[in-house]
Design a protein around this motif. Structure first.
Motif, short mmCIF file in Angstrom:
data_model
loop_
_atom_site.label_atom_id
_atom_site.label_comp_id
_atom_site.label_asym_id
_atom_site.label_seq_id
_atom_site.Cartn_x
_atom_site.Cartn_y
_atom_site.Cartn_z
N LYS A 59 0.82 -1.22 0.00
CA LYS A 59 0.00 0.00 0.00
C LYS A 59 0.85 1.27 0.00
O LYS A 59 0.46 2.28 -0.59
N ALA A 60 1.99 1.22 0.70
CA ALA A 60 2.81 2.43 0.85
C ALA A 60 3.89 2.58 -0.22
O ALA A 60 4.54 3.62 -0.29
N LEU A 61 4.07 1.58 -1.04
CA LEU A 61 5.14 1.62 -2.05
C LEU A 61 5.11 2.87 -2.94
O LEU A 61 6.17 3.43 -3.22
N PRO A 62 3.94 3.35 -3.36
CA PRO A 62 3.95 4.57 -4.17
C PRO A 62 4.54 5.78 -3.44
O PRO A 62 5.02 6.72 -4.08
N LYS A 63 4.56 5.75 -2.11
CA LYS A 63 5.11 6.86 -1.32
C LYS A 63 6.60 6.68 -1.03
O LYS A 63 7.23 7.57 -0.45
N PHE A 64 7.17 5.52 -1.39
CA PHE A 64 8.59 5.26 -1.13
C PHE A 64 9.43 6.24 -1.94
O PHE A 64 9.34 6.29 -3.16
N LYS A 65 10.24 7.05 -1.23
CA LYS A 65 10.99 8.13 -1.88
C LYS A 65 12.36 7.69 -2.38
O LYS A 65 12.98 8.38 -3.17
N GLY A 66 12.85 6.59 -1.85
CA GLY A 66 14.17 6.13 -2.27
C GLY A 66 15.31 6.78 -1.50
O GLY A 66 16.45 6.75 -1.95
N ASP A 67 15.02 7.43 -0.33
CA ASP A 67 16.11 8.04 0.45
C ASP A 67 16.97 6.96 1.10
O ASP A 67 18.05 7.24 1.56
N SER A 68 16.45 5.75 1.19
CA SER A 68 17.21 4.63 1.74
C SER A 68 17.06 3.46 0.76
O SER A 68 16.29 3.53 -0.19
N LYS A 69 17.81 2.39 1.06
CA LYS A 69 17.66 1.20 0.24
C LYS A 69 16.26 0.63 0.48
O LYS A 69 15.69 0.81 1.56
N LEU A 70 15.73 -0.06 -0.49
CA LEU A 70 14.41 -0.68 -0.36
C LEU A 70 14.40 -1.64 0.83
O LEU A 70 13.45 -1.67 1.60
N SER A 71 15.48 -2.40 1.00
CA SER A 71 15.54 -3.37 2.10
C SER A 71 15.44 -2.65 3.44
O SER A 71 14.73 -3.10 4.34
N THR A 72 16.12 -1.53 3.59
CA THR A 72 16.07 -0.76 4.84
C THR A 72 14.65 -0.30 5.11
O THR A 72 14.16 -0.37 6.24
N TRP A 73 13.97 0.15 4.08
CA TRP A 73 12.59 0.62 4.21
C TRP A 73 11.66 -0.54 4.62
O TRP A 73 10.82 -0.38 5.49
N VAL A 74 11.84 -1.71 4.00
CA VAL A 74 11.03 -2.88 4.34
C VAL A 74 11.28 -3.27 5.80
O VAL A 74 10.34 -3.57 6.53
N TYR A 75 12.55 -3.25 6.26
CA TYR A 75 12.86 -3.57 7.66
C TYR A 75 12.16 -2.59 8.59
O TYR A 75 11.67 -2.96 9.65
#
Length: 196
Positions: A59-75
């Protein structure tokens, strides 16, 4: 996964490609589950939280800005979902007092662990991690098993890098106390004699 690969998968998922989301889930599901079980200490709840994590990620993926790695965001999503579950359940875990534990004793425990077979050592550490408070177990897992940097961990748990470093040090002391209780007393005594 490189940043370019992450961007492609994110765009595919946002575009409705369920196969791309399956790739993302497959890549991170074991890690998310491991972190959840370390924090929640309950398999069924860890499975539920893992599912909730991926629903939130989707649900939140469209808001992912990419300031961190995807893995860090998922954690980070997994960590916050676990915290929500802990608050909801209002569970409390025993904390181990560390005041009287010395650096010498930590070294002794480390040396005794080195004497164990690697598989046995891993199992011993996993068992002891389960006895730690959720936050301690989570931080040690990210730092030692996932080999994330202090900066990455600080982003996940919303703490200053120095605070993360101090918390990891304290968690390691608590783990050392639990390990000392788990190891055979004669193994500990042998290493204490060798260091005297």
């Amino acid at each position: 996964m490189t940043t370019d690969q992450e961007t492609i998968i994110i765009n595919q998922i946002i575009g409705g490609d369920t196969q791309a989301f399956a790739v993302l889930v497959d890549r991170y599901k074991d890690l998310v589950f491991t972190l959840a079980i370390r924090m929640l200490k309950n398999r069924e709840e860890a499975e539920e939280v893992s599912q909730d994590t991926f629903i939130k990620v989707f649900k939140a993926l469209p808001k992912f800005k990419g300031d961190s790695k995807l893995s860090t965001w998922v954690y980070k999503v997994a960590y916050n979902t676990c915290l929500d579950r802990i608050k909801k359940n209002k569970k409390h875990y025993n904390d181990v007092a560390i005041d009287s534990f010395t650096e010498h004793q930590i070294k002794t425990v480390d040396n005794a662990l080195d004497a164990l077979e690697e598989k046995e050592q891993q199992q011993t550490i996993q068992d002891c991690l389960q006895q730690l408070a959720s936050k301690d177990s989570f931080l040690l897992s990210l730092f030692y098993f996932e080999e994330l940097s202090l900066e990455e961990i600080s982003h996940i748990v919303n703490m200053e890098t120095n605070t993360v470093k101090v918390n990891i040090h304290r968690a390691r002391k608590r783990l050392a106390i639990i390990l000392k209780q788990q190891l055979e007393p004669e193994t500990i005594q042998r290493y204490e004699r060798e260091r005297s």
